[in-house]
Design a protein around this motif. Structure first.
Motif, PDB file in Angstrom:
ATOM      1  N   ARG A   3     -15.690  -6.429   8.347  1.00  0.00           N
ATOM      2  CA  ARG A   3     -14.639  -6.428   7.908  1.00  0.00           C
ATOM      3  C   ARG A   3     -14.231  -5.153   7.022  1.00  0.00           C
ATOM      4  NH1 ARG A   3     -12.900 -11.398   6.901  1.00  0.00           N
ATOM      5  NH2 ARG A   3     -14.253 -13.147   7.100  1.00  0.00           N
ATOM      6  N   ALA A  77      -8.624 -19.009  10.074  1.00  0.00           N
ATOM      7  CA  ALA A  77      -9.488 -19.093   8.954  1.00  0.00           C
ATOM      8  C   ALA A  77      -8.778 -19.832   7.924  1.00  0.00           C
ATOM      9  CB  ALA A  77      -9.694 -17.486   8.453  1.00  0.00           C
ATOM     10  N   PRO A  81      -7.438 -15.037   1.446  1.00  0.00           N
ATOM     11  CA  PRO A  81      -7.429 -13.933   2.037  1.00  0.00           C
ATOM     12  C   PRO A  81      -8.778 -13.059   1.856  1.00  0.00           C
ATOM     13  CG  PRO A  81      -5.235 -14.059   1.460  1.00  0.00           C
ATOM     14  CD  PRO A  81      -6.155 -15.280   0.664  1.00  0.00           C
ATOM     15  N   GLN A  82      -9.371 -12.706   2.941  1.00  0.00           N
ATOM     16  CA  GLN A  82     -10.482 -11.641   2.913  1.00  0.00           C
ATOM     17  C   GLN A  82     -10.209 -10.489   3.670  1.00  0.00           C
ATOM     18  OE1 GLN A  82     -13.378 -12.716   1.523  1.00  0.00           O
ATOM     19  NE2 GLN A  82     -12.155 -14.410   0.771  1.00  0.00           N
ATOM     20  N   PRO A  83     -10.949  -9.569   3.057  1.00  0.00           N
ATOM     21  CA  PRO A  83     -10.658  -8.265   3.922  1.00  0.00           C
ATOM     22  C   PRO A  83     -10.620  -8.211   5.647  1.00  0.00           C
ATOM     23  CG  PRO A  83     -12.037  -8.043   1.816  1.00  0.00           C
ATOM     24  CD  PRO A  83     -11.985  -9.352   2.196  1.00  0.00           C
ATOM     25  N   GLN A  85      -8.776  -9.880   7.549  1.00  0.00           N
ATOM     26  CA  GLN A  85      -8.248 -10.585   8.012  1.00  0.00           C
ATOM     27  C   GLN A  85      -6.662 -10.624   8.564  1.00  0.00           C
ATOM     28  OE1 GLN A  85      -8.929 -14.131   5.533  1.00  0.00           O
ATOM     29  NE2 GLN A  85     -10.323 -14.787   6.618  1.00  0.00           N
ATOM     30  N   ALA A 103      -5.289  -7.967   5.695  1.00  0.00           N
ATOM     31  CA  ALA A 103      -5.755  -7.777   4.152  1.00  0.00           C
ATOM     32  C   ALA A 103      -6.852  -6.934   3.992  1.00  0.00           C
ATOM     33  CB  ALA A 103      -6.517  -9.375   3.811  1.00  0.00           C
ATOM     34  N   GLY A 105      -8.275  -6.332   0.778  1.00  0.00           N
ATOM     35  CA  GLY A 105      -9.064  -6.731  -0.175  1.00  0.00           C
ATOM     36  C   GLY A 105      -8.613  -6.295  -1.691  1.00  0.00           C
ATOM     37  N   ASP A 106      -8.955  -6.616  -2.632  1.00  0.00           N
ATOM     38  CA  ASP A 106      -8.667  -6.576  -4.190  1.00  0.00           C
ATOM     39  C   ASP A 106      -7.167  -6.837  -4.335  1.00  0.00           C
ATOM     40  OD1 ASP A 106     -11.235  -5.586  -4.981  1.00  0.00           O
ATOM     41  OD2 ASP A 106     -10.668  -3.576  -4.113  1.00  0.00           O
ATOM     42  N   GLU A 136      -8.804 -14.464  11.995  1.00  0.00           N
ATOM     43  CA  GLU A 136      -9.902 -13.482  12.220  1.00  0.00           C
ATOM     44  C   GLU A 136      -9.795 -12.852  13.598  1.00  0.00           C
ATOM     45  OE1 GLU A 136     -11.969 -12.632   9.993  1.00  0.00           O
ATOM     46  OE2 GLU A 136     -12.294 -14.519   8.531  1.00  0.00           O
ATOM     47  N   THR A 140     -15.474 -11.113  13.973  1.00  0.00           N
ATOM     48  CA  THR A 140     -15.611 -10.471  12.835  1.00  0.00           C
ATOM     49  C   THR A 140     -16.665 -11.327  11.952  1.00  0.00           C
ATOM     50  OG1 THR A 140     -13.349 -10.160  12.655  1.00  0.00           O
ATOM     51  CG2 THR A 140     -14.506 -10.196  10.611  1.00  0.00           C
TER      52      THR A 140
END
Length: 141
Positions: A3, A77, A81-83, A85, A103, A105-106, A136, A140
């Motif tokens: 990621r 997915a 949301p994940q970093p 994606q 995405a 993150g944060d 994804e 990943t």
């Protein structure tokens, strides 16, 4: 691919001008071109030829193309949301997604926006309401 590698590759595009249907780092891209360019930079195969879509995606002949590409080339997915994606968004009152980004993150994401180019922005409540799908890149972890 990790990621963090996806996010780092996407951040390299920040500042790239907006260019409809383009996918060239530093020279220009649209939202789909950003995702295509990041995928190819990380070793992914070139995606199939794309239809001649309008910048606003209002062309009903190709209304479902963005979703169809995601379903065919990426892995669905779920959850938050994940970093790394790929995020698909509804725009306006459309039922089908018309915009995409990655995405970071944060609570942030990277996308190409007409008039601004590629930016990293907050995934605000307004953007979250428009979220139409999470995907994804294959492989990943």
């Amino acid at each position: 691919m990790r990621r963090a590698e996806i996010v780092a590759a996407a951040r390299l595009w920040v500042g790239t001008p907006y260019r409809h249907q383009a996918a060239t780092l530093g020279a220009g891209c649209d939202c789909l071109g950003l995702v295509r360019g990041v995928w190819q930079a990380l070793g992914g195969a070139a995606p199939p030829a794309l239809p001649n879509y309008r910048a606003d995606w209002r062309d009903n002949r190709h209304a479902a193309e963005l979703l169809a590409l995601a379903e065919r080339l990426l892995q669905p997915a779920a959850g938050a949301p994940q970093p790394g994606q790929v995020l698909l968004f509804h725009l306006g009152r459309t039922a089908l997604p018309k915009h995409c980004g990655i995405a970071a993150g944060d609570g942030r994401f990277i996308h190409a926006q007409e008039g601004l180019g590629v930016i990293e922005a907050n995934l605000t409540a307004g953007w979250r309401r428009r979220l139409a799908g999470l995907y994804e890149f294959p492989g990943t972890h």
